[in-house]
Design an enzyme around this catalytic site. Structure first.
Site, PDB file in Angstrom:
ATOM      1  N   GLU A  49       0.813  -1.228   0.000  1.00  0.00           N
ATOM      2  CA  GLU A  49       0.000   0.000   0.000  1.00  0.00           C
ATOM      3  C   GLU A  49       0.842   1.271   0.000  1.00  0.00           C
ATOM      4  O   GLU A  49       0.479   2.262   0.622  1.00  0.00           O
ATOM      5  CB  GLU A  49      -1.004   0.009   1.161  1.00  0.00           C
ATOM      6  CG  GLU A  49      -2.206  -0.884   0.917  1.00  0.00           C
ATOM      7  CD  GLU A  49      -3.402  -0.539   1.790  1.00  0.00           C
ATOM      8  OE1 GLU A  49      -3.452   0.576   2.342  1.00  0.00           O
ATOM      9  OE2 GLU A  49      -4.294  -1.391   1.918  1.00  0.00           O
ATOM     10  N   HIS A 272      -2.213  -0.777   9.929  1.00  0.00           N
ATOM     11  CA  HIS A 272      -1.759  -2.147  10.173  1.00  0.00           C
ATOM     12  C   HIS A 272      -0.548  -2.112  11.104  1.00  0.00           C
ATOM     13  O   HIS A 272       0.180  -1.115  11.160  1.00  0.00           O
ATOM     14  CB  HIS A 272      -1.361  -2.837   8.870  1.00  0.00           C
ATOM     15  CG  HIS A 272      -2.519  -3.192   7.992  1.00  0.00           C
ATOM     16  ND1 HIS A 272      -2.792  -4.488   7.608  1.00  0.00           N
ATOM     17  CD2 HIS A 272      -3.477  -2.429   7.405  1.00  0.00           C
ATOM     18  CE1 HIS A 272      -3.863  -4.502   6.832  1.00  0.00           C
ATOM     19  NE2 HIS A 272      -4.291  -3.258   6.694  1.00  0.00           N
TER      20      HIS A 272
END
Length: 419
Positions: A49, A272
């Protein structure tokens, strides 16, 4: 290779949540991430990402002294978001884009535009060949109504096949990434059963971090309860997986995760949690027959998960064909309407109305045609994965009945595990 050969490999993995204009505090988080990676001096840092190539170039410049080799994997309209930073020279690089990746009309999810993929880099470490893979699979979005389940199972199979066929000349295999699957999910089990990869969290001798190894936790300020769904204590969807292929033994000495903030501040790197693993690799003398201990019991798990995966893909195929058939009917109806409007336009009374209605009718036919073509392609992609699974399933079932010749992934796993 020396008989007393050994090395330690320190690996970092993070889904960075680096989405231009949407992610919060991107600049600050990228700066702190760069400082942390320089300080820790990992052998490999594998990131997901990173959807801003400008941010990748920023990290590359900032990390150039510590990690002289780096690569950004490009695909799709937006990009795969995958990149790697290596302390060691990268010998080879290859990228595979998943054939199925959601639906283009679900633009608010965005996965289809990203070109989700798996990146491979080959490193040679003192004669040892390491195949390192980094990937990011399709997001789940809803546990209760997962419309992408078949796509994620197909991606897991495609990933497993890619690793299976590209790692035969490697000594050690490493896979890091955001699989968007829980440990017991079908796709995750399929991946591990077919490749023989070990889960670092399960195998590690020393774990420090969030409860149950969760990589999305409620104490992270960027995580909402909606992200966690029916798992309020957190979810584990990011992984470090590994195995030895040839005359080596590999184990995970330590595994750490961040716990809602980075180790040197009270702010998180991302939504995350980061994974930090230390793998210990040593030479293991070859065994006379590493496959003699493998039997039907070991093979039954693979057969079971393959059967379940084929069933789920079958449901996905039926759904794709239904949408293709429905859009086909819409095309026929739209073309019939256009013919009628053309007839009306030829007359004098309803010409203006007919001409006005022709525009949305043409649009309807074009949209229905695009939907038809997409779902036909989706059905073929799911059928291809299902056919590959059937081939493996047939061979494994026949082998189980004969009670010999276990599947290659398990043999290689057993050989690598023998110390």
């Amino acid at each position: 290779m020396k008989l007393n050969f050994s090395l330690r490999l320190r690996v970092f993995n993070l889904n960075c949540w680096d989405i231009p204009y949407l992610s919060k505090h991107r600049a600050d988080r990228m700066k702190r991430l760069g400082d942390f990676l320089n300080l820790e001096n990992f052998d490999l840092a594998l990131l997901e990402e990173v959807w801003s190539e400008q941010d990748f170039q920023y990290l590359r410049q900032r990390l150039s002294l510590t990690y002289p080799d780096a690569h950004y994997f490009r695909s799709g309209m937006i990009g795969s978001g995958l990149c790697v930073f290596s302390k060691h020279p990268i010998q080879e690089i290859f990228q595979h884009v998943y054939s199925l990746n959601g639906y283009p009309y679900m633009f608010h999810h965005g996965d289809w535009f990203c070109g989700k993929s798996v990146g491979l880099l080959v490193l040679r470490l003192s004669g040892l060949v390491l195949n390192a893979y980094v990937t990011h699979l399709h997001a789940e979005y809803s546990r209760q109504k997962d419309i992408y389940f078949a796509h994620r199972v197909a991606q897991a199979w495609e990933l497993a096949q890619f690793i299976h066929h590209t790692s035969k000349n490697a000594d050690v295999v490493l896979l890091c990434g955001d699989l968007n699957m829980h440990p017991k999910d079908l796709g995750c089990c399929l991946l591990k059963e077919w490749t023989g990869l070990h889960d670092a969290f399960v195998e590690t001798e020393d774990f420090k971090g969030s409860d149950d190894g969760c990589t999305m936790v409620p104490k992270n300020c960027y995580v909402s309860q909606q992200d966690l769904g029916p798992f309020p204590s957190g979810i584990r969807i990011d992984y470090v997986l590994y195995k030895a292929v040839s005359e080596f033994h590999v184990c995970c000495e330590t595994l750490k995760t961040t716990t809602g903030c980075d180790p040197h501040s009270d702010k998180p790197f991302s939504d995350h949690e980061a994974l930090m693993a230390t793998l210990y690799v040593k030479h293991s003398p070859p065994q006379e027959d590493p496959c003699t201990a493998c039997g039907p019991l070991e093979r039954s798990d693979l057969i079971s998960v393959l059967r379940e995966a084929r069933t789920e893909l079958g449901l996905g195929i039926a759904k794709a064909r239904w949408w293709a058939a429905f859009s086909g009917y819409v095309i026929v109806w739209g073309l019939s309407l256009l013919v009628l409007l053309c007839v009306l336009a030829a007359g004098e009374e309803a010409r203006e109305v007919a001409i006005i209605l022709c525009i949305p009718s043409v649009g309807l036919v074009l949209v229905a045609g695009a939907v038809y073509l997409f779902h036909k392609q989706e059905a073929k992609g799911l059928c291809r994965a299902q056919a590959e699974m059937l081939h493996v399933l047939t061979r494994e079932t026949e082998t189980q009945d004969r009670g010999s010749e276990p599947h290659l992934a398990y043999c290689l796993q057993q050989e690598g595990d023998r110390a």
